[in-house]
Design an enzyme around this catalytic site. Structure first.
Site, PDB file in Angstrom:
ATOM      1  N   GLN A  99       2.417  62.774   7.763  1.00  0.00           N
ATOM      2  CA  GLN A  99       4.636  62.492   8.317  1.00  0.00           C
ATOM      3  C   GLN A  99       4.904  63.995   9.049  1.00  0.00           C
ATOM      4  O   GLN A  99       5.130  64.922   8.272  1.00  0.00           O
ATOM      5  CB  GLN A  99       4.931  62.173   7.169  1.00  0.00           C
ATOM      6  CG  GLN A  99       6.464  61.336   7.606  1.00  0.00           C
ATOM      7  CD  GLN A  99       7.503  60.969   7.023  1.00  0.00           C
ATOM      8  OE1 GLN A  99       8.033  62.204   5.966  1.00  0.00           O
ATOM      9  NE2 GLN A  99       8.128  60.067   6.233  1.00  0.00           N
ATOM     10  N   TYR A 180      17.616  61.777   8.742  1.00  0.00           N
ATOM     11  CA  TYR A 180      16.851  63.473   9.444  1.00  0.00           C
ATOM     12  C   TYR A 180      17.549  63.648  10.561  1.00  0.00           C
ATOM     13  O   TYR A 180      17.758  62.460  11.291  1.00  0.00           O
ATOM     14  CB  TYR A 180      15.448  63.197   8.696  1.00  0.00           C
ATOM     15  CG  TYR A 180      15.425  63.705   7.277  1.00  0.00           C
ATOM     16  CD1 TYR A 180      16.000  64.695   6.601  1.00  0.00           C
ATOM     17  CD2 TYR A 180      14.826  63.320   6.621  1.00  0.00           C
ATOM     18  CE1 TYR A 180      15.991  65.306   5.120  1.00  0.00           C
ATOM     19  CE2 TYR A 180      14.266  63.695   5.193  1.00  0.00           C
ATOM     20  CZ  TYR A 180      15.235  64.478   4.496  1.00  0.00           C
ATOM     21  OH  TYR A 180      15.129  64.880   3.020  1.00  0.00           O
TER      22      TYR A 180
END
Length: 355
Positions: A99, A180
């Site tokens: 990720q 994020y």
């Protein structure tokens, strides 16, 4: 009902033996330079029986780091460290995607290798504190990325994806959730830009689409996934979603032509929005319904709401979770005190049921 978990499937170019996968879990056990070690390799290899391992968030650049001792994937040392992990997982007959997580404004200078101010779509300070090597500290106001720097950040994701494949990963997942950087571009609570990356819906989704396009072009759409957290009611990392029922369908319509391997949804509880996105998404949908039991997750597959489901803390505390679920064995209890940082305790020492 649990039988729905055990049917093989294909996700893009990745063949899965069943449908119970491991969600990304920050564990903060890399070296100070962000390099994965033999301990990390052991941790992931222990969990290789999951259909797919989605790794902890991994910074695509020095600017992308938000927390101490999290891994990177932008140097040769990072590639070599992750190669230890992927080799160990593949030896145990597992599949693993890395990720890519750029935390944007959810950071602190003390947590990055260059000690610079965090970067973000706009200079809007997030509320709250973050962990640093010297303890909890207020997150500072970030520096707004210039238009040219936004384009350079897209290239950071592209290079990091190439590095992940060089490290032996089966693919990558773009972290577009949880407040994020990619998520920050989507909503005015963090993005008040006046260039082509702010304002209208088309402008606010532009960064996410450009990152996904760049990564898919670099490593292939069949090895590229993206994670989103639509309808989040908790203002994750101080990000308020102003128009999720309008924005996320718009985003999925823009992403759909890329034919990505999968969409990974961190479910925020908005069932209506989840049903809408399921209908819009043309390829595999992976669902993380946090806090739900295994039977509920299996029901999501049986009813066609998800193709694959991910589990978080259950996978953390049970390296043999798949075997336990198949046999009906009881589960270990996770220890929150050892979630972040430290060594083997609470990381690689959870017992298997056989043990």
């Amino acid at each position: 009902m649990l039988n729905a978990l055990w049917n093989p499937t294909v996700v893009g170019e990745i063949s899965l033996p069943h449908r119970l996968a491991m969600a990304p879990l920050t564990r903060s056990r890399a070296t100070p330079d962000g390099v994965q070690t033999e301990l990390n390799a052991e941790y992931y290899a222990q969990r290789a029986s999951h259909a797919l391992i989605i790794t902890e968030g991994t910074q695509p650049s020095a600017d992308g780091q938000g927390y101490p001792v999290t891994p990177g994937i932008y140097t040769e040392e990072h590639i070599a460290g992750w190669r230890k992990v992927t080799d160990a997982v593949h030896k145990a007959d597992g599949r693993i995607v890395i990720q890519l997580m750029h935390t944007g404004r959810i950071s602190h200078p003390d947590n990055t290798p260059h000690h610079r101010q965090p970067v973000a779509p706009s200079a809007i300070k997030p509320a709250g504190q973050t962990f640093t090597p010297s303890g909890l500290q207020e997150m500072p106001e970030p520096r707004e990325l210039s238009t040219e720097e936004v384009a350079a950040t897209v290239d950071d994701f592209r290079r990091a994806a190439a590095a992940a494949i060089a490290a032996g990963a089966d693919g990558v997942e773009i972290h577009g959730a949880n407040g994020y950087l990619v998520n920050q571009f989507l909503f005015p609570s963090a993005n008040q830009r006046t260039d082509q990356y702010g304002g209208s819906l088309d402008n606010r989704i532009r960064f996410a689409v450009e990152v996904a396009t760049a990564v898919a072009d670099e490593i292939g759409a069949g090895r590229t996934g993206i994670r989103l957290s639509p309808g989040n009611p908790f203002k994750l990392n101080d990000l308020a979603e102003s128009d999720p029922h309008e924005l996320y369908p718009h985003l999925l319509r823009a992403l759909a032509p890329l034919n990505l391997a999968y969409l990974h949804i961190g479910h925020g509880g908005d069932e209506e929005l989840l049903f809408t996105l399921r209908k819009l998404w043309p390829t595999t949908l992976i669902l993380n319904r946090a806090g739900a039991d295994i039977a509920t997750r299996a029901k999501d597959i049986e009813e066609g709401l998800a193709d694959v489901v991910t589990v978080g803390t259950m996978a953390l505390a049970n390296p043999d979770l798949v075997e336990r679920v198949r046999s009906g064995a009881p589960l270990n209890t996770p220890d929150p005190a050892t979630f972040y940082g430290g060594g083997a305790a609470g990381y690689t020492d959870y017992p298997t049921h056989a043990a």
